[in-house]
Enzyme design. Structure first.
Site, short mmCIF file in Angstrom:
data_model
loop_
_atom_site.label_atom_id
_atom_site.label_comp_id
_atom_site.label_asym_id
_atom_site.label_seq_id
_atom_site.Cartn_x
_atom_site.Cartn_y
_atom_site.Cartn_z
N LYS A 1 -9.79 0.77 -2.45
CA LYS A 1 -9.89 0.32 -1.06
C LYS A 1 -11.27 0.64 -0.48
CE LYS A 1 -7.40 0.77 3.36
NZ LYS A 1 -6.23 1.45 4.03
N GLU B 1 0.85 -1.19 0.00
CA GLU B 1 0.00 0.00 0.00
C GLU B 1 0.89 1.24 0.00
OE1 GLU B 1 -3.81 1.61 2.60
OE2 GLU B 1 -2.19 0.57 3.65
N CYS C 1 -4.92 -3.48 3.01
CA CYS C 1 -4.62 -3.13 4.40
C CYS C 1 -5.82 -3.30 5.36
CB CYS C 1 -4.06 -1.71 4.47
SG CYS C 1 -3.12 -1.38 5.98
#
Length: 273
Positions: A112, A41, A154
């Site tokens: 995301k 990321e 993440c």
């Protein structure tokens, strides 16, 4: 069987420096026979809201993506950039995984979904990703020559329902690029990565940021590749560098045949053909 390479980075605010590191690591992984390379990321730029706004590009258009495309094409490697800031048509910015094929073309992307809006007892203290990024809405399972890739980033890792859906949609390999804080990483990172592998019976490729990025941001590292039985096949705990593993989908089939949890589940999975 496919050799997958993972890059562990210490990215900063200068994209050119970060891209130089990515290229160097990709060249080394090409020599090791990697066919797919995964970066963490924020691998292209890791900084403040102003940094992301400065360097955000529309998907498929911009000098940063052009350089990444050239890396993939020149080396003949598929490249998954864990995330970079992407400018949307409405002016918002997403933190987005971008998958380039070995011809340098963008094959897929993923925005995301879960924003890291939490308080952590470290020097940074308060994290508010939603102040910078717009959350994505779409679950992505992507066909590739190496199997079906389920994409996540993440903080997504803390939401197992997402990974259940990735498995239901046919994922063989789950990608988790991350910039886990040192404090939360020490407590939860390996447990979560291995749990996502065990419960979905997928390979998990987790590329992480490591080290101090500025006066308040420090990340945990511990990039790893985990098999569908939950065993850590390769791990780089500290420092920048690369790791590889041969991903064998025959092992996936064997584990799922011997323990067909998707067929047994009554609340989460539907039947998978």
């Amino acid at each position: 069987m496919t050799k997958i390479g993972v890059v562990q980075m210490n990215s900063g605010t200068d994209p050119e420096r970060n891209l130089s590191q990515i290229k160097k690591f990709m060249q080394g992984l090409q020599l090791q026979g990697a066919k797919l390379v995964v970066t963490p990321e924020n691998s292209v730029v890791f900084g403040s809201k102003a940094d992301y706004q400065r360097w955000a590009e529309p998907l498929g258009n911009g000098p940063l993506q052009q350089q990444l495309s050239q890396f993939s094409q020149q080396l003949g490697i598929w490249l998954l950039i864990g995330s970079m800031p992407i400018l949307q048509a409405d002016g918002s910015i997403t933190t987005t995984s971008v998958l380039f094929d070995d011809q340098g073309k963008i094959h897929a992307h993923y925005n995301k979904m879960h924003m890291f809006d939490v308080n952590v007892a470290d020097k940074h203290q308060s994290y508010r990703e939603s102040d910078t990024f717009k959350a994505g809405d779409d679950i992505k399972v992507i066909d590739t020559p190496f199997g079906k890739l389920g994409l996540s980033i993440c903080y997504d890792i803390r939401f197992p329902q997402l990974y259940s859906e990735l498995r239901q949609q046919g994922a063989d390999i789950i990608i988790i690029p991350a910039a886990f804080t040192k404090l939360t990483g020490r407590a939860h990172w390996e447990i979560l990565v291995r749990a996502r592998a065990i419960e979905t019976q997928c390979w998990v490729v987790a590329a992480a940021q490591w080290g101090e990025h500025n006066e308040t941001r420090e990340t945990w590292g511990h990039s790893m590749i985990v098999d569908p039985w939950g065993q850590v096949i390769a791990c780089q705990q500290q420092g920048t560098g690369v790791l590889t593993a041969n991903v064998d989908l025959q092992l996936t089939h064997k584990i799922r045949t011997n323990m067909p949890v998707a067929d047994h589940a009554r609340l989460v999975f539907s039947h998978i053909q």
